[in-house]
Motif scaffolding. Structure first.
Motif, PDB file in Angstrom:
ATOM      1  N   LYS A 182     -14.341  -1.312  -4.362  1.00  0.00           N
ATOM      2  CA  LYS A 182     -12.937  -1.720  -4.451  1.00  0.00           C
ATOM      3  C   LYS A 182     -12.183  -1.353  -3.180  1.00  0.00           C
ATOM      4  N   LEU A 198      -4.683  -5.345  -9.302  1.00  0.00           N
ATOM      5  CA  LEU A 198      -4.394  -4.591  -8.091  1.00  0.00           C
ATOM      6  C   LEU A 198      -4.070  -5.517  -6.923  1.00  0.00           C
ATOM      7  N   ARG A 215     -15.646   2.354  -7.226  1.00  0.00           N
ATOM      8  CA  ARG A 215     -14.415   2.680  -6.497  1.00  0.00           C
ATOM      9  C   ARG A 215     -14.585   2.417  -5.002  1.00  0.00           C
ATOM     10  N   ARG A 234     -11.209   5.306 -15.355  1.00  0.00           N
ATOM     11  CA  ARG A 234     -10.777   4.106 -14.622  1.00  0.00           C
ATOM     12  C   ARG A 234     -12.008   3.287 -14.296  1.00  0.00           C
ATOM     13  N   ARG A 235     -11.892   1.967 -14.497  1.00  0.00           N
ATOM     14  CA  ARG A 235     -12.967   1.044 -14.142  1.00  0.00           C
ATOM     15  C   ARG A 235     -12.341  -0.113 -13.378  1.00  0.00           C
ATOM     16  N   TYR A 236     -13.111  -0.669 -12.456  1.00  0.00           N
ATOM     17  CA  TYR A 236     -12.633  -1.766 -11.627  1.00  0.00           C
ATOM     18  C   TYR A 236     -13.518  -2.981 -11.840  1.00  0.00           C
ATOM     19  N   GLU A 293      -7.867  -3.205 -12.493  1.00  0.00           N
ATOM     20  CA  GLU A 293      -8.163  -1.824 -12.856  1.00  0.00           C
ATOM     21  C   GLU A 293      -7.931  -1.668 -14.355  1.00  0.00           C
TER      22      GLU A 293
END
Length: 75
Positions: free
Chosen positions: A71, A14, A68, A51-53, A34
């Motif tokens: 992030k 990202l 999230r 979704r994982r960050y 991401e």
């Protein structure tokens, strides 16, 4: 009739941010990625299931999970 379905994980960088690493304490570049799991039918992504960050330090190389909101705070 044969239907092929499954899951695919796509990793996308990202952005990068110059911050202090929570592990080593150095002011280094942090890469924010991401990971998106997608449901596929006939190898075509249909919808995103999760979704994982994550954050990876350029100095020590450790990878840690982010929420999230964390992030969004780094962005």
């Amino acid at each position: 009739m044969l239907i092929l379905f499954g899951f695919k994980t796509a990793v996308k960088e990202l952005f990068r941010r110059q911050t202090v690493c929570p592990n080593c304490g150095q002011n280094a570049s942090q890469r924010i990625d991401e990971r998106a799991s997608k449901f596929t039918v006939f190898f075509i992504p249909v919808f995103t299931t999760s979704r994982r960050y994550s954050r990876t330090c350029a100095y020590c190389g450790i990878t840690s999970e982010l929420s999230r909101s964390e992030k969004n705070a780094l962005a």
